[in-house]
Design an enzyme around this catalytic site. Structure first.
Site, PDB file in Angstrom:
ATOM      1  N   CYS A 148      -8.230  -8.884   5.401  1.00  0.00           N
ATOM      2  CA  CYS A 148      -7.054  -9.722   5.665  1.00  0.00           C
ATOM      3  C   CYS A 148      -6.187  -9.117   6.771  1.00  0.00           C
ATOM      4  CB  CYS A 148      -6.218  -9.933   4.402  1.00  0.00           C
ATOM      5  SG  CYS A 148      -7.113 -10.763   3.098  1.00  0.00           S
ATOM      6  N   LYS A 168      -1.800  -3.375  -7.426  1.00  0.00           N
ATOM      7  CA  LYS A 168      -2.236  -2.222  -6.629  1.00  0.00           C
ATOM      8  C   LYS A 168      -1.657  -0.921  -7.184  1.00  0.00           C
ATOM      9  CE  LYS A 168      -2.581  -5.063  -2.493  1.00  0.00           C
ATOM     10  NZ  LYS A 168      -4.002  -5.365  -2.377  1.00  0.00           N
ATOM     11  N   GLN A 226       0.823  -1.215   0.000  1.00  0.00           N
ATOM     12  CA  GLN A 226       0.000   0.000   0.000  1.00  0.00           C
ATOM     13  C   GLN A 226       0.858   1.266   0.000  1.00  0.00           C
ATOM     14  OE1 GLN A 226      -3.195  -0.236  -0.430  1.00  0.00           O
ATOM     15  NE2 GLN A 226      -3.591  -2.363   0.126  1.00  0.00           N
TER      16      GLN A 226
END
Ligand code: 7TS
Length: 418
Positions: free
Chosen positions: A376, A238, A215
């Site tokens: 998660c 991502k 991220q």
């Protein structure tokens, strides 16, 4: 993104989100007869046409297996795949392309370090330190490794705002710590973690540092040398590239000393039944035919991000975060989970009287895609005593109007369940 970088970005010309949206075909569709508002970017981001075309062109014109054919197509495929590696190297400022290992994604990259470095170096008495904020991909591989080696897993607690408890970190990280592994940015809450402080603690203890950058890379410029870590893992999907491709970056001297973790073709120089000589870096860690088209797509995504004004895009994302926090925070009965002062564009929340899964279904019918569940990160949910949250996560192609639509759908959900 650092505060200084954000200040610099503010003085730039405004980010043209409408122009950028034209690059993303998937955004221009209706779901349930409503225009799509895609706010699930932390799970997987969408692809600009430049990435889609690069992958299509590769399949139309260049596909063959890499590193083995003298024929034209194999040479082109190899050049495209290895070219992508160089792009990754420059993008994250790695010292050499030998430090760029292609994997299936963040998960595989972390497992590689656990199984290769961990099994070769750890034993009883050694400690691996993670934090309470981790994604399962940065928990389970270490639990497996501890079972295999007798090493011990320790967890730095978190605070109510969703930050790593640095006081506790100072106590836990010590002479038994061999590796500190933590997320650059929390996927469940959006917290940007204090890399410098934590790397400092690990260094003082003589421990290595792995950063889970799944991220991080999509939201901020990453310079692995400046971060001071030893391993950095991330996923292509991502950051606007295909699924099934990701990267493990590691310091060359560490990677050189690590044994291969999977055996097979491409990772060898010579094989006989008596003895096998392994290939050089990075191929030593890339057994079997890789995801060539994925690598090509990742390279194209990096080209795209480098052509984009990345600082302006990051500033726009921050503006979306601030706006979303305000607009969603004003909804009666809505509580934002994760209120750290430094956050990426992720807003996790719960709504009084409405189960997160029902929220997800209702907003989906309004054309708005968000994620609901434990993300998660079950320990994070457990910390807050929640089974799940709803989570909106923004990319630079999102708009304030989309956030308004999410807010309207949430108000409607409140009414339905009131
Ligand atoms: N680490 C973090 C911080 C993540 O956010 C994710 C995926 C992973 C590791 C695993 O990445 P993968 O590409 O190997 O699967 N996070 C999410 C999410 O937040 N929603 O869906 C996937």
């Amino acid at each position: 993104m650092s505060a200084a970088r954000q200040d610099a970005a503010v003085s730039r010309p405004a980010f043209d989100v409408e122009a950028v949206r034209q690059d993303f075909p998937v955004l221009h569709q209706e779901v349930h007869d409503r225009p799509l508002a895609y706010l699930d970017n932390a799970a997987s981001a969408q692809h600009p046409v430049q990435v889609i075309e690069a992958v299509a062109e590769y399949y139309r014109r260049d596909h063959a297996n890499v590193h083995r054919g003298v024929h034209q197509l194999s040479q082109r495929a190899t050049a495209a795949f290895e070219g992508a590696r160089e792009k990754v190297q420059r993008f994250i400022n790695a010292a050499s392309e030998r430090e760029i290992i292609f994997t299936r994604g963040t998960t595989e990259a972390i497992n590689l370090v656990a199984q290769s470095w961990g099994r070769a170096n750890l034993g009883p008495g050694d400690e691996i330190v993670i934090t309470h904020l981790e994604h399962h991909a940065n928990i389970v591989p270490w639990q497996m490794l501890c079972e295999q080696t007798g090493a011990r897993l320790r967890v730095i607690p978190m605070t109510a705002s969703g930050e790593i408890d640095l006081e506790a970190a100072r106590e836990i990280i010590g002479s038994a710590t061999r590796l500190l592994a933590f997320g650059h940015v929390s996927n469940a809450l959006g917290t940007i973690n204090p890399v410098e402080e934590l790397v400092g603690l690990a260094r003082a203890a003589g421990a290595l540092v792995l950063l889970d950058g799944a991220q991080g890379v999509p939201h901020m410029r990453v310079d692995v040398q400046a971060l001071g870590c030893d391993f950095y893992a991330f996923s292509g999907h991502k950051m606007f590239a295909p699924t099934g491709i990701g990267v493990l970056w590691g310091r060359e001297e560490l990677l050189r000393a690590m044994p291969p973790w999977q055996g097979g073709g491409d990772m060898i120089l010579a094989v006989s039944f008596e003895q096998t000589t392994y290939n050089a870096l990075p191929w030593k860690f890339e057994a079997g035919t890789p995801h060539i088209a994925g690598g090509v797509g990742l390279g194209a995504a990096i080209d795209y991000l480098e052509r984009l004004d990345f600082d302006a895009a990051a500033a726009w994302e921050h503006e979306l975060l601030v706006y979303g926090t305000e607009v969603l925070g004003a909804i009666e009965g809505l509580k934002i989970i994760g209120t750290a002062p430094r956050k990426a564009a992720v807003i996790s929340f719960v709504l009084d009287g409405v189960h997160p899964h029902d929220i997800g279904t209702i907003v989906d019918h309004a054309g708005v895609a968000i994620r609901t569940g434990h993300h998660c990160a079950m320990p994070v949910m457990e910390y807050y005593g929640l089974p799940a949250t709803a989570r909106a996560s923004f990319a630079f192609y999102n708009t304030k109007a989309e956030i308004d639509r999410l807010a309207a759908a949430l108000r409607q959900a409140r009414e339905v369940f009131a």
